[in-house]
Write a protein that holds these residues in place. Structure first.
Motif, PDB file in Angstrom:
ATOM      1  N   GLU A 255      38.231  -2.297  47.416  1.00  0.00           N
ATOM      2  CA  GLU A 255      39.389  -2.472  46.547  1.00  0.00           C
ATOM      3  C   GLU A 255      38.966  -3.083  45.214  1.00  0.00           C
ATOM      4  O   GLU A 255      38.367  -4.152  45.150  1.00  0.00           O
ATOM      5  N   ALA A 256      39.294  -2.386  44.137  1.00  0.00           N
ATOM      6  CA  ALA A 256      38.961  -2.871  42.799  1.00  0.00           C
ATOM      7  C   ALA A 256      40.067  -3.740  42.225  1.00  0.00           C
ATOM      8  O   ALA A 256      39.817  -4.561  41.339  1.00  0.00           O
ATOM      9  N   GLY A 257      41.290  -3.574  42.697  1.00  0.00           N
ATOM     10  CA  GLY A 257      42.393  -4.370  42.199  1.00  0.00           C
ATOM     11  C   GLY A 257      43.733  -3.814  42.631  1.00  0.00           C
ATOM     12  O   GLY A 257      43.817  -2.758  43.261  1.00  0.00           O
ATOM     13  N   LYS A 258      44.766  -4.562  42.307  1.00  0.00           N
ATOM     14  CA  LYS A 258      46.136  -4.150  42.586  1.00  0.00           C
ATOM     15  C   LYS A 258      47.006  -4.381  41.364  1.00  0.00           C
ATOM     16  O   LYS A 258      46.762  -5.292  40.578  1.00  0.00           O
ATOM     17  N   VAL A 259      48.004  -3.548  41.227  1.00  0.00           N
ATOM     18  CA  VAL A 259      49.062  -3.785  40.250  1.00  0.00           C
ATOM     19  C   VAL A 259      50.367  -3.802  41.047  1.00  0.00           C
ATOM     20  O   VAL A 259      50.687  -2.838  41.737  1.00  0.00           O
ATOM     21  N   THR A 260      51.091  -4.902  40.962  1.00  0.00           N
ATOM     22  CA  THR A 260      52.336  -5.055  41.714  1.00  0.00           C
ATOM     23  C   THR A 260      53.504  -5.184  40.751  1.00  0.00           C
ATOM     24  O   THR A 260      53.457  -5.980  39.818  1.00  0.00           O
TER      25      THR A 260
END
Length: 323
Positions: A255-260
């Protein structure tokens, strides 16, 4: 992994705008309009798989104190997300070698980054300390030197990574990121379609391109939407809680990142049509995902000069040792 919130002010972003959707009236933030810091630029993939920190043999300290210094440096590098361990210098490893030099009534720790081929890539001066304080055996001094030096070393590693990327025609400094879009799931009405369509339009630019073949993609992006009943809302008007989660994964499955994205909307206002709301969700998510990829890949980092450069740290007297 870094998570960027659509509705909450994050470490990276703090900019809120609003618009009026087709149905009702709601405030929709645009948190990706500008960055309010560089936390996201912390090195994610430094050149070494691990960084060996040998116990220094030229530290002007005894063996025990030298070992303490090495462990403090390794710990400080770990705090910078660099995989550092104390160990013996070996060929084929990245090394962070410390040598302490006398300069009048001061000592200056010098940290050299050595690549697996045995070449010194860069040397940086750490915090100068008085000869008397250095010889005092106060371990707090060694810890402070390590903590001050670690971000400087991390910056060098970031520059080395960027320099390698410049010379690699296949790196993201020399071509667009290929992104496989898995689509949007879970939204009622036409939400999946509206959000996905706007996301694709907003994502495609000179640095990012939609890739139809997942096996050829650098990153995969998937989106899940959930709509749940919320509180009664102001003046007794019922609301629903909308949460949109975008997950960015690299080609190795990490996982490189999340946008929530989170918001409360008038109940059932999105049951059929998402209109401008769906377009805003897709557009703002695209901006956030671009920043995740920028930060994770390091493609915007400045390359280190070939000679490695030299910097000197400011003179600092360790706390509690002022005379």
């Amino acid at each position: 992994m870094k998570e960027i919130s659509f509705f909450r002010v994050s470490k990276i972003v703090a900019c809120l705008l609003s618009f009026t959707p087709l149905i009702g009236c709601m405030t929709v933030p645009h948190p990706f309009e500008k960055q309010a810091g560089n936390k996201g630029g912390v090195l994610s993939n430094p050149p070494p798989a691990r960084l060996i920190v040998p116990v220094p043999t030229e530290s002007l300290l005894n063996d025990k104190e030298s070992a303490v210094l090495a462990h403090d440096i390794a710990k400080a590098m770990l705090d910078q997300t660099v995989p550092a361990v104390v160990g013996k210098a070996q060929k084929g490893e990245w090394l962070l070698v410390t040598k302490v030099e006398n300069q009048g009534d001061m000592v200056v720790p010098k940290l050299s980054i050595i690549s697996p081929d045995g070449k010194v890539q860069a040397t940086r001066d750490a915090m100068p300390v008085s000869t008397k304080d250095w010889a005092s055996g106060n371990e707090a001094i060694y810890a402070q030197v390590a903590q001050q030096a670690a971000p400087i070393v991390n910056e060098v590693l970031t520059g080395l990574q960027a320099r390698q990327m410049v010379s690699d025609p296949h790196s993201l400094k020399n071509r667009p990121a290929q992104i496989y879009f898995e689509g949007v799931k879970g939204a009622p009405g036409d939400g999946n379609t509206v959000i996905a369509r706007q996301f694709v339009v907003s994502l495609n630019d000179k640095l990012n391109a939609i890739q139809q073949d997942k096996s050829k993609a650098d990153y995969s992006v998937g989106c899940n939407v959930s709509v749940t009943n919320g509180a009664a809302g102001t003046r007794g008007n019922p609301v629903q809680h909308v949460e949109v989660v975008w997950r960015i994964v690299d080609k190795k499955g990490k996982e490189a990142g999340k946008v929530t994205q989170i918001n409360d909307v008038p109940a059932h206002s999105l049951d059929v049509y998402w209109g401008d709301t769906g377009s805003a969700v897709g557009e703002e998510a695209a901006g956030g995902i671009k920043r995740v990829i920028d930060n994770y890949s390091g493609r915007n980092n400045r390359p280190l000069a070939e000679n490695g450069g030299m910097t000197k740290a400011p003179l600092v007297t360790p706390p509690g040792l002022q005379n």
